[in-house]
Scaffold this motif. Structure first.
Motif, PDB file in Angstrom:
ATOM      1  N   VAL A  72      26.915  47.616  23.441  1.00 43.01           N
ATOM      2  CA  VAL A  72      27.377  46.610  24.396  1.00 43.01           C
ATOM      3  C   VAL A  72      27.602  45.303  23.644  1.00 43.01           C
ATOM      4  CG1 VAL A  72      26.832  45.306  26.486  1.00 43.01           C
ATOM      5  CG2 VAL A  72      26.139  47.705  26.291  1.00 43.01           C
ATOM      6  N   THR A  73      28.809  44.772  23.740  1.00 43.72           N
ATOM      7  CA  THR A  73      29.148  43.542  23.025  1.00 43.72           C
ATOM      8  C   THR A  73      28.779  42.304  23.836  1.00 43.72           C
ATOM      9  OG1 THR A  73      31.374  43.323  23.951  1.00 43.72           O
ATOM     10  CG2 THR A  73      31.123  44.721  22.008  1.00 43.72           C
ATOM     11  N   ASP A  74      28.779  41.190  23.153  1.00 42.00           N
ATOM     12  CA  ASP A  74      28.652  39.886  23.800  1.00 42.00           C
ATOM     13  C   ASP A  74      29.863  39.697  24.723  1.00 42.00           C
ATOM     14  OD1 ASP A  74      28.834  36.989  24.257  1.00 42.00           O
ATOM     15  OD2 ASP A  74      27.394  36.787  22.631  1.00 42.00           O
ATOM     16  N   PRO A  75      29.675  39.162  25.927  1.00 42.69           N
ATOM     17  CA  PRO A  75      30.830  38.954  26.811  1.00 42.69           C
ATOM     18  C   PRO A  75      31.795  37.888  26.310  1.00 42.69           C
ATOM     19  CG  PRO A  75      28.876  37.952  27.762  1.00 42.69           C
ATOM     20  CD  PRO A  75      28.422  38.760  26.577  1.00 42.69           C
ATOM     21  N   LEU A  86      24.468  40.392  20.672  1.00 36.77           N
ATOM     22  CA  LEU A  86      23.335  40.746  21.534  1.00 36.77           C
ATOM     23  C   LEU A  86      22.308  41.578  20.768  1.00 36.77           C
ATOM     24  CD1 LEU A  86      25.183  41.715  24.859  1.00 36.77           C
ATOM     25  CD2 LEU A  86      24.332  39.469  24.140  1.00 36.77           C
ATOM     26  N   ASP A  87      22.709  42.088  19.613  1.00 33.76           N
ATOM     27  CA  ASP A  87      21.822  42.928  18.812  1.00 33.76           C
ATOM     28  C   ASP A  87      21.097  42.104  17.752  1.00 33.76           C
ATOM     29  OD1 ASP A  87      22.468  45.597  19.896  1.00 33.76           O
ATOM     30  OD2 ASP A  87      24.478  45.143  19.139  1.00 33.76           O
ATOM     31  N   PHE A 274      27.049  41.063  36.566  1.00 31.76           N
ATOM     32  CA  PHE A 274      27.836  39.953  37.093  1.00 31.76           C
ATOM     33  C   PHE A 274      27.782  38.730  36.180  1.00 31.76           C
ATOM     34  CE2 PHE A 274      27.222  42.274  41.158  1.00 31.76           C
ATOM     35  CZ  PHE A 274      28.556  42.347  41.547  1.00 31.76           C
ATOM     36  N   ASP A 275      26.679  38.565  35.471  1.00 30.27           N
ATOM     37  CA  ASP A 275      26.572  37.450  34.544  1.00 30.27           C
ATOM     38  C   ASP A 275      27.597  37.588  33.413  1.00 30.27           C
ATOM     39  OD1 ASP A 275      25.207  35.128  33.220  1.00 30.27           O
ATOM     40  OD2 ASP A 275      24.736  36.672  31.744  1.00 30.27           O
ATOM     41  N   HIS A 276      27.689  38.767  32.819  1.00 30.35           N
ATOM     42  CA  HIS A 276      28.676  39.006  31.768  1.00 30.35           C
ATOM     43  C   HIS A 276      30.096  38.835  32.308  1.00 30.35           C
ATOM     44  CE1 HIS A 276      26.371  41.332  28.406  1.00 30.35           C
ATOM     45  NE2 HIS A 276      25.663  40.333  28.888  1.00 30.35           N
ATOM     46  N   ILE A 277      30.342  39.364  33.487  1.00 34.15           N
ATOM     47  CA  ILE A 277      31.674  39.283  34.086  1.00 34.15           C
ATOM     48  C   ILE A 277      32.110  37.834  34.242  1.00 34.15           C
ATOM     49  CG2 ILE A 277      32.968  39.662  36.232  1.00 34.15           C
ATOM     50  CD1 ILE A 277      31.320  42.294  36.527  1.00 34.15           C
ATOM     51  N   LYS A 278      31.283  37.028  34.862  1.00 34.12           N
ATOM     52  CA  LYS A 278      31.672  35.644  35.138  1.00 34.12           C
ATOM     53  C   LYS A 278      31.801  34.829  33.859  1.00 34.12           C
ATOM     54  CE  LYS A 278      29.662  33.534  38.534  1.00 34.12           C
ATOM     55  NZ  LYS A 278      28.641  33.045  39.459  1.00 34.12           N
ATOM     56  N   GLY A 329      16.631  50.581  27.617  1.00 32.91           N
ATOM     57  CA  GLY A 329      17.446  49.769  26.736  1.00 32.91           C
ATOM     58  C   GLY A 329      18.860  49.553  27.221  1.00 32.91           C
ATOM     59  N   GLU A 330      19.268  50.288  28.254  1.00 32.74           N
ATOM     60  CA  GLU A 330      20.618  50.141  28.795  1.00 32.74           C
ATOM     61  C   GLU A 330      20.627  49.467  30.163  1.00 32.74           C
ATOM     62  OE1 GLU A 330      22.996  53.651  28.754  1.00 32.74           O
ATOM     63  OE2 GLU A 330      22.586  54.118  26.650  1.00 32.74           O
TER      64      GLU A 330
END
Length: 338
Positions: A72-75, A86-87, A274-278, A329-330
């Motif tokens: 999963v990448t940074d948004p 994020l890693d 929703f945090d990543h989305i916005k 972890g996911e």
């Protein structure tokens, strides 16, 4: 997000989505040179991206978590592409890279196109396999069957494929891609045409769903996944940020209930952040939102309210079962949930 979205966001050109440059397929017989094999590939996604979210939902529903690892990448990406910030140490722990572009470059240097998600990467070589978001989830459903969990649903049933394809084509043109054409329009005429098309199709979809629980047949299919990933973002970003504001999703009784039904179904809402989305839409699209301010709303509490769509019948997973708990972890962090 693709290069087309990035350029349009910066006001460089009219928005036009290009086809995926890397369209190899991972298949049961390996006819493109990439056989289905547990543990060989890594799925790189952004939880902000609706195209990547299709792959997240499909992977969960089919139970591919143990066979296909997830990155999963940074948004917030920069001009070097999607970042693994994020890693620990800013590197993906499996691929060992800081930016997704490194996997693209390992496959082909100076390729024509941007760095997009979802991306399937070959772990042994570190090379990108495909970024074909349209085909990827169809292959998950039909080519990866030997690795599906016991009780996995049939997301692309053969007898319904023609109808599914027809429904998905209209939804893609007017809704999935239509919101982008409205949001990145460079003239009033372009915007009005795209925005009108979005709501015209949504009205047709609402009529279709008024007396049936799912888009095609009586179970969840690929068509529902593709519509969901746009609808779940609608009020949070497309209504305001992309000016698709004739009405909110929450103001349409049928579509609001339908989307809540799916959100509350295991495999859907547990992939949504929703945090990543916005943060992605409002902070990356500087051509639309130059201040980078992320709005506080809308209120998310309604996502967990009763939808009553079960009264229409239908069997979410057909003859199968719901997916199990989200792997450790996911999980989506608390700030990304209702």
């Amino acid at each position: 997000m693709s290069e087309d979205e990035g350029n349009a966001a910066l006001g460089k050109k009219e928005f036009k989505r290009s086809k995926s440059h890397f369209a190899d397929r991972v298949t049961a017989d390996g006819r493109d040179g990439w056989p289905v094999e547990a543990g060989r590939y890594r799925l790189v996604v952004s939880r902000a991206c609706p195209w990547a979210s299709r792959a997240l939902v499909s992977r969960r529903l089919l139970g591919l978590e143990n066979a296909l690892s997830l990155a999963v990448t940074d948004p917030i990406q920069d001009d070097r592409s999607w970042r693994f910030t994020l890693d620990p140490d800013g590197r993906d722990p499996v691929l060992g890279i800081r930016f997704l572009k490194e996997a693209y470059d390992a496959r082909e240097s100076d390729y024509p196109g941007g760095v997009s998600v979802p991306a399937l990467v070959d772990v042994p070589s570190g090379k990108l396999v495909t970024n074909d978001y349209q085909q990827l989830t169809l292959d998950f459903a039909t080519e990866w069957t030997e690795l599906h969990r016991k009780g996995a649903p049939d997301l692309y049933p053969a007898p319904l494929r023609d109808e599914i394809d027809e429904v998905m084509a209209g939804v893609y043109e007017d809704v999935n891609n239509g919101v982008y054409r409205a949001g990145f329009a460079h003239s009033q005429e372009q915007y009005e045409e795209a925005c009108a098309g979005v709501f015209r199709r949504l009205e047709l979809v609402a009529d279709r769903l008024a007396d049936r629980r799912y888009l095609v047949g009586d179970t969840i299919t690929e068509a529902d996944i593709r519509l969901f990933t746009t609808l779940v973002r609608f009020d949070a970003v497309y209504h305001g940020h992309f000016k698709c504001n004739l009405w909110k999703l929450a103001e349409n009784r049928v579509l609001w209930a339908y989307t809540r039904d799916l959100y509350q179904t295991p495999g859907f809402g547990d992939t949504v952040d929703f945090d990543h989305i916005k943060r992605h839409y409002y902070q990356v699209h500087t051509g639309i939102n130059p201040t980078g301010i992320v709005p506080l709303g809308p209120d998310r509490s309604g996502w967990l309210t009763p939808h009553h769509r079960e009264e229409l019948g239908g069997r979410p997973f057909g003859d199968g079962t719901a997916p199990g708990p989200v792997p450790e972890g996911e999980e989506v962090p608390a700030q990304g949930r209702p």
